[in-house]
Design a protein around this motif. Sequence first.
Motif, short mmCIF file in Angstrom:
data_model
loop_
_atom_site.label_atom_id
_atom_site.label_comp_id
_atom_site.label_asym_id
_atom_site.label_seq_id
_atom_site.Cartn_x
_atom_site.Cartn_y
_atom_site.Cartn_z
N LEU A 110 0.78 -1.27 -0.03
CA LEU A 110 0.03 -0.07 -0.04
C LEU A 110 0.59 1.35 0.04
O LEU A 110 0.44 2.15 -0.48
N ASP A 111 1.87 1.04 0.73
CA ASP A 111 2.84 2.53 0.64
C ASP A 111 3.79 2.49 -0.46
O ASP A 111 4.58 3.64 -0.49
N GLY A 112 3.70 1.84 -1.45
CA GLY A 112 4.39 1.85 -2.53
C GLY A 112 5.90 1.30 -2.63
O GLY A 112 6.61 1.26 -3.35
N ARG A 113 6.44 0.78 -1.39
CA ARG A 113 7.60 0.15 -1.35
C ARG A 113 7.40 -1.08 -2.10
O ARG A 113 6.74 -1.69 -2.21
N PRO A 114 8.86 -1.41 -2.55
CA PRO A 114 9.06 -2.67 -3.42
C PRO A 114 8.84 -3.86 -2.19
O PRO A 114 9.33 -3.69 -1.39
N ASP A 115 8.24 -4.98 -2.79
CA ASP A 115 8.18 -5.85 -1.70
C ASP A 115 9.30 -6.59 -1.27
O ASP A 115 9.54 -7.34 -0.44
N THR A 116 10.56 -6.36 -2.11
CA THR A 116 11.90 -6.88 -1.76
C THR A 116 12.30 -6.45 -0.49
O THR A 116 13.27 -6.99 0.30
N GLU A 117 11.84 -5.40 0.02
CA GLU A 117 12.13 -4.66 1.25
C GLU A 117 11.63 -5.52 2.31
O GLU A 117 12.29 -5.22 3.57
N ILE A 118 10.79 -6.27 2.27
CA ILE A 118 10.17 -7.30 3.15
C ILE A 118 10.84 -8.67 3.12
O ILE A 118 10.18 -9.27 2.36
N SER A 119 11.96 -9.12 3.96
CA SER A 119 12.38 -10.40 3.71
C SER A 119 12.63 -11.05 5.09
O SER A 119 12.84 -10.20 6.15
N GLY A 120 12.72 -12.26 5.32
CA GLY A 120 12.96 -12.91 6.56
C GLY A 120 11.74 -12.86 7.38
O GLY A 120 11.01 -12.29 7.35
N PRO A 121 12.24 -13.74 8.62
CA PRO A 121 11.11 -13.62 9.66
C PRO A 121 10.94 -12.20 10.28
O PRO A 121 9.80 -12.12 10.62
N ALA A 122 12.08 -11.75 10.42
CA ALA A 122 11.73 -10.26 11.22
C ALA A 122 10.97 -9.26 10.18
O ALA A 122 10.23 -8.39 10.63
N GLY A 123 11.38 -9.30 8.91
CA GLY A 123 10.65 -8.56 8.03
C GLY A 123 9.16 -8.55 7.80
O GLY A 123 8.52 -7.67 7.79
N LEU A 124 8.83 -9.89 7.92
CA LEU A 124 7.42 -10.13 7.75
C LEU A 124 6.71 -9.63 8.85
O LEU A 124 5.74 -9.21 8.88
N ALA A 125 7.34 -10.12 10.11
CA ALA A 125 6.90 -9.65 11.49
C ALA A 125 6.48 -8.12 11.68
O ALA A 125 5.66 -7.86 12.16
N GLY A 126 7.62 -7.62 10.92
CA GLY A 126 7.50 -6.10 11.13
C GLY A 126 6.19 -5.53 10.38
O GLY A 126 5.50 -4.60 10.80
N TRP A 127 5.93 -6.04 9.18
CA TRP A 127 5.04 -5.89 8.24
C TRP A 127 3.44 -6.06 8.93
O TRP A 127 2.76 -5.33 8.99
N VAL A 128 3.48 -7.48 9.43
CA VAL A 128 2.29 -7.53 9.95
C VAL A 128 1.81 -6.79 11.34
O VAL A 128 0.70 -6.13 11.47
N ALA A 129 2.96 -6.47 11.99
CA ALA A 129 2.74 -5.43 13.03
C ALA A 129 2.28 -3.98 12.65
O ALA A 129 1.54 -3.38 13.10
N GLN A 130 2.80 -3.49 11.48
CA GLN A 130 2.61 -2.31 10.92
C GLN A 130 0.92 -2.52 10.59
O GLN A 130 0.06 -1.47 10.72
#
Length: 203
Positions: free
Chosen positions: A90-110
């Motif tokens: 939604l925020d226009g970032r490339p999906d490659t910025e979200i990787s690994g367990p920590a990245g996905l957990a941060g996205w879900v928290a957001q």
Amino acid sequence: MTTLTQRHAHRGFYAIAAAALVAASLTTAFGATPDPGAANPKPIVPVRSVASSAASHQALATQWLAFWNGDLDLAKTIVAPDFALHATLLDGRPDTEISGPAGLAGWVAQSHGLFGDLRFTVQVGPIIDGDFAVLRWVAVGRYRGGIPGAYAPVGTPLRFTGTDILRIEGGKVKDYWLNADTGDLLMQLKVGQGPATQAAPAR
């Protein structure tokens, strides 16, 4: 002379017939002799192994739902270290910025930070096909604010749907394809619609 020759011929015929019968019996009992030039046959996968794998993927899909409903610690258990997201953010970032367990957990928290009381339930699935699990879900929540260009009042109830495709490797989610009904969500958030125009005061 003729009779003796006929007897030898009959004996030879019976010997050949007996050998053919023995060969046929051995082929039936032990299988045909493999042809070296034939393609290698596919290995037989025990039914129990297939059923066990499907049950494991079903359990992982259940944990995936709990993870999205706020149990962020599950990321360490169900998300692969080299996890990759395939989605439009939604925020226009490339999906490659979200990787690994920590990245996905941060996205879900957001996501939970933007939408209060966010709750996911499964409409269809999980459908298991080999190393893939597919879920059709529906999410409900309330807008908390913070999305640029969104004019929906804080507290606006929201309902949106989507489909998750998970590729499972080594008992963890390796790839995640997200296909959400983003257009419907943006309409509910009144993105780009602008504030209501006030009538000009009369002179």
